[in-house]
Design a protein around this motif. Structure first.
Motif, mmCIF file in Angstrom:
data_model
loop_
_atom_site.group_PDB
_atom_site.id
_atom_site.type_symbol
_atom_site.label_atom_id
_atom_site.label_comp_id
_atom_site.label_asym_id
_atom_site.label_seq_id
_atom_site.Cartn_x
_atom_site.Cartn_y
_atom_site.Cartn_z
ATOM 1 N N VAL A 198 63.526 59.657 123.759
ATOM 2 C CA VAL A 198 62.269 59.186 123.203
ATOM 3 C C VAL A 198 61.132 59.562 124.149
ATOM 4 N N THR A 199 59.956 59.857 123.591
ATOM 5 C CA THR A 199 58.806 60.273 124.390
ATOM 6 C C THR A 199 57.646 59.320 124.150
ATOM 7 N N THR A 200 56.490 59.686 124.684
ATOM 8 C CA THR A 200 55.303 58.839 124.524
ATOM 9 C C THR A 200 54.638 59.026 123.160
ATOM 10 N N ALA A 201 55.126 59.979 122.370
ATOM 11 C CA ALA A 201 54.588 60.204 121.021
ATOM 12 C C ALA A 201 55.555 59.640 119.984
ATOM 13 N N TRP A 202 55.011 59.197 118.872
ATOM 14 C CA TRP A 202 55.845 58.686 117.795
ATOM 15 C C TRP A 202 56.835 59.756 117.331
ATOM 16 N N LYS A 203 58.094 59.353 117.107
ATOM 17 C CA LYS A 203 59.113 60.262 116.590
ATOM 18 C C LYS A 203 60.034 59.465 115.677
ATOM 19 N N LYS A 204 60.414 60.115 114.579
ATOM 20 C CA LYS A 204 61.314 59.456 113.632
ATOM 21 C C LYS A 204 62.756 59.804 113.974
ATOM 22 N N PHE A 205 63.618 58.786 113.976
ATOM 23 C CA PHE A 205 65.027 58.962 114.306
ATOM 24 C C PHE A 205 65.894 58.513 113.126
ATOM 25 N N THR A 206 66.972 59.239 112.903
ATOM 26 C CA THR A 206 67.990 58.864 111.923
ATOM 27 C C THR A 206 69.331 58.852 112.632
ATOM 28 N N VAL A 207 70.031 57.728 112.552
ATOM 29 C CA VAL A 207 71.290 57.543 113.280
ATOM 30 C C VAL A 207 72.356 57.063 112.297
ATOM 31 N N HIS A 208 73.526 57.685 112.356
ATOM 32 C CA HIS A 208 74.643 57.276 111.511
ATOM 33 C C HIS A 208 75.591 56.398 112.330
ATOM 34 N N LEU A 209 75.912 55.230 111.778
ATOM 35 C CA LEU A 209 76.705 54.234 112.490
ATOM 36 C C LEU A 209 77.874 53.781 111.621
ATOM 37 N N LYS A 210 78.953 53.358 112.276
ATOM 38 C CA LYS A 210 80.106 52.827 111.546
ATOM 39 C C LYS A 210 80.804 51.788 112.414
ATOM 40 N N PRO A 211 80.295 50.560 112.434
ATOM 41 C CA PRO A 211 80.944 49.503 113.227
ATOM 42 C C PRO A 211 82.269 49.106 112.591
ATOM 43 N N THR A 212 83.227 48.758 113.420
ATOM 44 C CA THR A 212 84.547 48.370 112.905
ATOM 45 C C THR A 212 84.952 46.959 113.309
ATOM 46 N N ALA A 213 84.219 46.368 114.252
ATOM 47 C CA ALA A 213 84.558 45.012 114.695
ATOM 48 C C ALA A 213 83.324 44.360 115.304
ATOM 49 N N ALA A 214 83.326 43.041 115.335
ATOM 50 C CA ALA A 214 82.217 42.310 115.941
ATOM 51 C C ALA A 214 82.208 42.548 117.447
ATOM 52 N N ASN A 215 81.024 42.457 118.021
ATOM 53 C CA ASN A 215 80.861 42.585 119.463
ATOM 54 C C ASN A 215 81.008 41.201 120.108
ATOM 55 N N PRO A 216 81.600 41.102 121.289
ATOM 56 C CA PRO A 216 81.671 39.790 121.952
ATOM 57 C C PRO A 216 80.304 39.153 122.176
ATOM 58 N N SER A 217 79.284 39.984 122.280
ATOM 59 C CA SER A 217 77.925 39.467 122.432
ATOM 60 C C SER A 217 77.278 39.321 121.059
ATOM 61 N N TRP A 218 77.049 38.080 120.617
ATOM 62 C CA TRP A 218 76.533 37.849 119.268
ATOM 63 C C TRP A 218 75.157 38.465 119.059
ATOM 64 N N THR A 219 74.401 38.667 120.118
ATOM 65 C CA THR A 219 73.035 39.168 119.965
ATOM 66 C C THR A 219 72.982 40.588 119.410
ATOM 67 N N VAL A 220 74.063 41.358 119.559
ATOM 68 C CA VAL A 220 74.068 42.727 119.040
ATOM 69 C C VAL A 220 74.946 42.871 117.806
ATOM 70 N N ASN A 221 75.348 41.758 117.199
ATOM 71 C CA ASN A 221 76.088 41.824 115.941
ATOM 72 C C ASN A 221 75.110 41.965 114.782
ATOM 73 N N GLY A 222 74.387 43.026 114.847
ATOM 74 C CA GLY A 222 73.345 43.425 113.920
ATOM 75 C C GLY A 222 72.656 44.609 114.568
ATOM 76 N N LEU A 223 71.752 45.256 113.870
ATOM 77 C CA LEU A 223 71.088 46.422 114.445
ATOM 78 C C LEU A 223 70.319 46.019 115.698
ATOM 79 N N PHE A 224 70.472 46.806 116.773
ATOM 80 C CA PHE A 224 69.764 46.492 118.012
ATOM 81 C C PHE A 224 69.141 47.749 118.603
ATOM 82 N N PHE A 225 68.073 47.527 119.356
ATOM 83 C CA PHE A 225 67.385 48.580 120.108
ATOM 84 C C PHE A 225 67.334 48.154 121.569
ATOM 85 N N GLN A 226 67.579 49.101 122.471
ATOM 86 C CA GLN A 226 67.472 48.827 123.899
ATOM 87 C C GLN A 226 66.532 49.835 124.533
ATOM 88 N N SER A 227 65.595 49.320 125.337
ATOM 89 C CA SER A 227 64.626 50.213 125.974
ATOM 90 C C SER A 227 65.213 50.919 127.176
#
Length: 360
Positions: A198-227
């Motif tokens: 990612v850069t300082t300019a706006w950019k559109k991203f498309t990501v393909h995901l396939k979760p198979t099990a819950a994460n031990p951390s409930w906070t990421v049991n849904g779409l998450f972004f990390q800086s």
């Protein structure tokens, strides 16, 4: 053949040789004749090539939308009067994707709490909601995750129905920019290994995901972004800004469509709602004490919630300092008021925050 036949004629009777010659002549004369034998030309192709009408085929002069059928053709949406795929908005699995519902009323939120409705700040320094700066964007707001050293700096939307997406192909689509160029991470549940530049300019991203099990951390049991990943030093983004996030079933997200504000508010109130505003004293419910009890009068009534909540909520009551919360019983549909201790006709003023969000 002729040499063989000349040799054979000497071994045959006159009648047998004549009969065989007659049959050979018949075969020879049937070549290239109706109901006879087909012949090949010098190129090894049929000398009598049948027409399309002869075999019931489509003639080469036939076209589809002006495209000849002599080779493979590609039809566009315009060719057949269809809606282009790129202009279709698919159902978004995310709630409050434009960050427009903000019932808690702040523009900046510290870590360890929900921010704009349904969006949780689990480890960033602050999460800030502001008007969108995305050129030609359709959502009014954007959300910014501030970086804190040695932290995953995570913004997420925990899902109530995570089981419904496990094992299924999902597509996440969003716009992002950062205060400093580097890598961000996006994922859902146990599918956590997608890193993006990612850069300082706006950019559109498309990501393909396939979760198979819950994460031990409930906070990421849904779409998450990390800086930034935990421990990131010079590679830290400084801050990460997100706009127009989508999460859809399948391999194609389509165009982003901002949610209907009224409908989105009702959906979010299933998780959190309030009848309380420090700036507006009209946000309240009033129940006069009209039932005489033992030694005092009782304020009684039913305070319905604005929307049925997904579970019995955790309640925070904002009452007069002289009053306790006894006599107030919350359910998923509202609050049963049965509160003694008043003078006849005295008003009981009820204000509250009801929280049925996901915390585990």
């Amino acid at each position: 053949f002729n040499d063989w036949f000349e040799e054979m004629k000497g071994q045959l009777t006159e009648d047998a040789a004549g009969n065989l010659q007659t049959q050979i002549d018949a075969i020879t004369n049937s070549r290239s004749q109706p109901n006879g034998l087909a012949t090949l030309n010098s190129s090894g192709k049929l000398a009598q090539m049948p027409t399309a009408a002869d075999v019931g085929a489509v003639p080469v002069s036939r076209t589809v939308n002006g495209k000849a059928l002599s080779s493979n053709i590609t039809l566009t949406a315009a060719d057949v009067g269809a809606v282009p795929l790129a202009s279709i908005a698919l159902p978004n699995l995310l709630l409050n994707s434009d960050f427009g519902v903000n019932q808690r009323g702040q523009t900046s939120y510290s870590k360890g709490r929900y921010t704009a409705d349904r969006w949780y700040n689990s480890s960033a320094g602050t999460v800030t909601i502001a008007a969108s700066t995305l050129p030609n964007g359709t959502a009014k707001n954007q959300i910014t995750v501030a970086h804190v050293a040695n932290s995953a700096n995570t913004l997420s939307q925990p899902m109530e129905n995570l089981d419904s997406v496990l094992g299924r192909e999902l597509t996440a689509c969003f716009w992002a920019k950062a205060a400093k160029a580097g890598q961000m991470r996006v994922g859902i549940a146990n599918d956590v290994d997608t890193f993006l530049n990612v850069t300082t300019a706006w950019k559109k991203f498309t990501v393909h995901l396939k979760p198979t099990a819950a994460n031990p951390s409930w906070t990421v049991n849904g779409l998450f972004f990390q800086s930034a990943s935990s421990g990131a030093g010079s590679n830290a983004l400084g801050s990460l800004t997100i706009a127009e996030p989508q999460l859809v079933y399948g391999a194609y997200a389509g165009d982003y469509a901002p949610p209907n504000p009224a409908e989105e508010l009702a959906k979010c109130q299933r998780y959190y709602q309030r009848l309380y505003d420090t700036a507006d004293n009209n946000e309240r419910a009033i129940y006069p004490a009209t039932v005489q009890g033992s030694g005092s009068w009782i304020a009684m009534g039913w305070c319905p919630f604005k929307a049925t909540m997904r579970a019995v909520p955790q309640m925070v009551y904002h009452l007069d300092s002289s009053l306790s919360t006894s006599g107030l019983a919350a359910s998923t549909n509202g609050i049963d008021v049965n509160k003694p201790g008043f003078e006849e006709g005295e008003a009981f003023v009820l204000k509250y925050e009801a929280d049925a969000e996901i915390y585990s």
